[in-house]
Design a protein around this motif. Structure first.
Motif, mmCIF file in Angstrom:
data_model
loop_
_atom_site.group_PDB
_atom_site.id
_atom_site.type_symbol
_atom_site.label_atom_id
_atom_site.label_comp_id
_atom_site.label_asym_id
_atom_site.label_seq_id
_atom_site.Cartn_x
_atom_site.Cartn_y
_atom_site.Cartn_z
ATOM 1 N N ALA A 236 0.787 -1.282 0.349
ATOM 2 C CA ALA A 236 0.180 0.559 -0.624
ATOM 3 C C ALA A 236 0.501 0.633 0.334
ATOM 4 O O ALA A 236 0.976 2.214 -0.854
ATOM 5 N N GLU A 237 2.496 0.755 1.178
ATOM 6 C CA GLU A 237 3.460 2.661 1.009
ATOM 7 C C GLU A 237 3.597 2.491 -0.256
ATOM 8 O O GLU A 237 3.342 3.943 -1.027
ATOM 9 N N ASN A 238 3.850 2.330 -0.984
ATOM 10 C CA ASN A 238 4.492 2.059 -2.424
ATOM 11 C C ASN A 238 3.099 1.988 -4.185
ATOM 12 O O ASN A 238 3.721 1.812 -4.681
ATOM 13 N N ASN A 239 1.974 2.107 -3.381
ATOM 14 C CA ASN A 239 1.328 2.086 -4.223
ATOM 15 C C ASN A 239 0.810 4.276 -4.652
ATOM 16 O O ASN A 239 0.861 4.653 -4.328
ATOM 17 N N TYR A 240 2.305 4.364 -5.652
ATOM 18 C CA TYR A 240 1.875 6.411 -5.839
ATOM 19 C C TYR A 240 0.969 7.056 -6.866
ATOM 20 O O TYR A 240 1.454 6.121 -7.590
ATOM 21 N N GLN A 241 0.679 7.987 -7.010
ATOM 22 C CA GLN A 241 0.643 8.699 -8.022
ATOM 23 C C GLN A 241 1.743 9.120 -8.698
ATOM 24 O O GLN A 241 2.702 10.103 -7.978
ATOM 25 N N LEU A 242 2.164 8.764 -9.789
ATOM 26 C CA LEU A 242 3.516 10.108 -10.163
ATOM 27 C C LEU A 242 3.790 10.960 -9.948
ATOM 28 O O LEU A 242 5.069 11.303 -10.044
ATOM 29 N N GLY A 243 2.777 11.547 -9.623
ATOM 30 C CA GLY A 243 3.791 13.779 -9.866
ATOM 31 C C GLY A 243 4.406 13.840 -8.198
ATOM 32 O O GLY A 243 5.451 14.075 -8.093
ATOM 33 N N PRO A 244 3.143 13.073 -7.077
ATOM 34 C CA PRO A 244 4.038 13.414 -6.129
ATOM 35 C C PRO A 244 4.807 12.111 -5.576
ATOM 36 O O PRO A 244 6.528 11.880 -4.935
ATOM 37 N N LEU A 245 5.137 10.855 -6.241
ATOM 38 C CA LEU A 245 6.121 10.238 -6.123
ATOM 39 C C LEU A 245 8.209 10.487 -6.567
ATOM 40 O O LEU A 245 8.387 11.218 -6.265
ATOM 41 N N ALA A 246 7.545 11.472 -8.525
ATOM 42 C CA ALA A 246 8.667 12.108 -8.523
ATOM 43 C C ALA A 246 9.064 13.369 -7.644
ATOM 44 O O ALA A 246 10.198 13.490 -7.593
ATOM 45 N N GLU A 247 8.040 13.869 -6.868
ATOM 46 C CA GLU A 247 8.467 14.727 -5.348
ATOM 47 C C GLU A 247 9.673 14.265 -4.740
ATOM 48 O O GLU A 247 10.279 14.955 -4.069
ATOM 49 N N LYS A 248 8.667 13.230 -4.404
ATOM 50 C CA LYS A 248 9.131 12.229 -3.406
ATOM 51 C C LYS A 248 10.707 12.162 -3.791
ATOM 52 O O LYS A 248 11.928 12.428 -3.019
ATOM 53 N N ILE A 249 10.980 11.752 -4.198
ATOM 54 C CA ILE A 249 12.039 11.164 -5.237
ATOM 55 C C ILE A 249 13.348 12.255 -5.541
ATOM 56 O O ILE A 249 14.652 12.522 -5.352
ATOM 57 N N ALA A 250 12.834 13.629 -6.074
ATOM 58 C CA ALA A 250 13.727 14.796 -6.178
ATOM 59 C C ALA A 250 14.102 15.522 -4.981
ATOM 60 O O ALA A 250 15.208 15.998 -5.095
ATOM 61 N N ASN A 251 13.858 15.473 -4.063
ATOM 62 C CA ASN A 251 14.374 15.883 -2.868
ATOM 63 C C ASN A 251 15.244 15.053 -2.359
ATOM 64 O O ASN A 251 15.383 15.683 -1.351
ATOM 65 N N THR A 252 14.587 13.206 -2.174
ATOM 66 C CA THR A 252 15.832 12.659 -1.650
ATOM 67 C C THR A 252 17.220 13.320 -2.296
ATOM 68 O O THR A 252 17.959 12.825 -2.064
ATOM 69 N N VAL A 253 16.908 12.976 -3.490
ATOM 70 C CA VAL A 253 17.739 13.357 -4.648
ATOM 71 C C VAL A 253 18.655 14.514 -3.892
ATOM 72 O O VAL A 253 19.655 15.183 -3.810
ATOM 73 N N SER A 254 17.284 15.615 -3.395
ATOM 74 C CA SER A 254 18.152 17.030 -3.731
ATOM 75 C C SER A 254 18.528 16.970 -2.563
ATOM 76 O O SER A 254 20.073 17.881 -2.302
ATOM 77 N N GLU A 255 18.700 16.696 -1.437
ATOM 78 C CA GLU A 255 19.136 16.296 0.045
ATOM 79 C C GLU A 255 20.164 15.307 0.100
ATOM 80 O O GLU A 255 21.670 15.836 0.438
ATOM 81 N N LEU A 256 20.847 13.998 -0.895
ATOM 82 C CA LEU A 256 22.092 13.728 -1.202
ATOM 83 C C LEU A 256 22.734 14.317 -1.478
ATOM 84 O O LEU A 256 24.350 14.488 -1.288
ATOM 85 N N MET A 257 23.001 15.220 -2.267
ATOM 86 C CA MET A 257 23.615 15.620 -3.654
ATOM 87 C C MET A 257 23.544 16.902 -2.747
ATOM 88 O O MET A 257 24.707 17.724 -3.655
#
Length: 343
Positions: A236-257
């Motif tokens: 259930a946690e990994n049922n994503y709407q692609l727009g919000p999913l992209a924001e999660k990934i963008a934020n994670t990469v931003s924090e890492l880099m």
């Protein structure tokens, strides 16, 4: 020791599954065309590599085999549309034939990793009882394979189908043409995350470690719980709407880099949209997904930063198929007397 025949063993999922099976004490017959090379699987005394096309399997391949995990497939929708006939032959016909040969040889269990893409477009969350709506050659061939192998099930031949969510995460045979993987690479490389319009579509995701864990569980599960059963694989946690999913990934990469990542839209709107229930697999097998998008993003970034992972033509499935077809023609036309320059 039990022996597992894995078709498509050198692929994205297979190159994660095979070492896992070996670590659990199984002998493995790893069958593949090895389009992406044999180096994705490390040598092991309990591993036998078989270079063969699943459309040409012979009965002797199944000698002393206890279980089959039929991973072989022409994967993804673009490949299915370009290589339509090969997709039908491989993803449907060869799988049903493999299951038939396995049953005739006395194999006890057959597992077919299929795809949630069979659901196509759905207005509401779906479980395993929902009607299907396959929209692509890839999805339609998977559905035909499911029906064909289920028809072979009986008390002596346990057949289980896994409808996998869109897979993500690191693999020795890496794919950067999968949704999360491609997003992470773009965000890391260019600080622009590629996202297909319009971002409102739902898609379930599952990490490659999680789906291969389920395959291992199915080898040991009580047949009364899994025979002729279909399981959606994900969470259930990994049922994503692609727009919000992209924001999660963008934020994670931003924090890492330590750099801002922007979303870059492309293509026409994707009309496939489906949210999926995973209650059945969790209740039947007591399994829960261990990975989510953020954890998978960190894993891929770490591999990119270390240099263990880089983008090549091999990481884009359709491009590699196109290259193989192109060079096959060139070599075939240039070859004489068994060679090119050395004859």
């Amino acid at each position: 020791m039990k022996t597992v025949l894995v078709t498509g063993a050198g692929g994205y999922i297979g190159s994660v599954l095979v070492p896992k099976l070996l670590s659990k004490g199984y002998k493995v017959k790893a069958l593949d065309r090895f389009f992406f090379g044999k180096d994705k699987l490390e040598e092991n005394s309990h591993l036998t590599l078989i270079q063969e096309d699943s459309r040409r399997l012979r009965e002797e391949v199944f000698a002393n085999v206890d279980f089959v995990i039929d991973l072989v497939a022409i994967s993804n929708d673009p490949s299915g549309e370009l290589l339509e006939e090969a997709t039908w032959q491989t993803n449907h016909v060869s799988r049903v034939r493999t299951a038939t040969l396995a049953k005739n040889a006395g194999v006890k269990r057959y597992i077919l990793p299929s795809s949630c893409s069979i659901y196509g477009f759905q207005d509401q969350q779906v479980d395993e009882t929902a009607s299907t709506n396959p929209l692509t050659v890839y999805a339609k061939a998977n559905e035909k394979a499911e029906k064909g192998v289920f028809a072979l099930s009986d008390d002596d031949f346990c057949v289980t189908v896994m409808r996998q969510s869109t897979v993500f995460g690191y693999s020795p045979r890496m794919r950067l043409d999968l949704a999360i993987n491609g997003m992470v690479y773009g965000a890391w490389k260019t600080k622009k995350l590629p996202l297909m319009r319009d971002g409102s579509q739902y898609r379930p995701m599952v990490h490659v470690q999680d789906t291969t864990d389920v395959m291992c569980l199915l080898l040991e599960a009580d047949t009364s719980k899994i025979n002729k059963q279909l399981f959606n694989i994900g969470s259930a946690e990994n049922n994503y709407q692609l727009g919000p999913l992209a924001e999660k990934i963008a934020n994670t990469v931003s924090e890492l880099m330590g750099e801002k990542v922007d979303i870059e839209w492309y293509g026409d709107p994707d009309h496939r949209s489906y949210s999926v229930s995973f209650d059945k697999v969790e209740n039947a097998l007591g399994w829960k997904a261990a990975w989510n998008a953020e954890k998978g993003t960190k894993e891929i970034v770490e591999k990119l930063e270390s240099g263990e992972l880089e983008k090549t033509t091999q990481t884009i499935t359709l491009e590699w198929y196109k290259d193989l077809i192109k060079w096959h023609k060139i070599i075939k036309n240039a070859e004489m007397y068994g060679g090119i320059l050395d004859i």
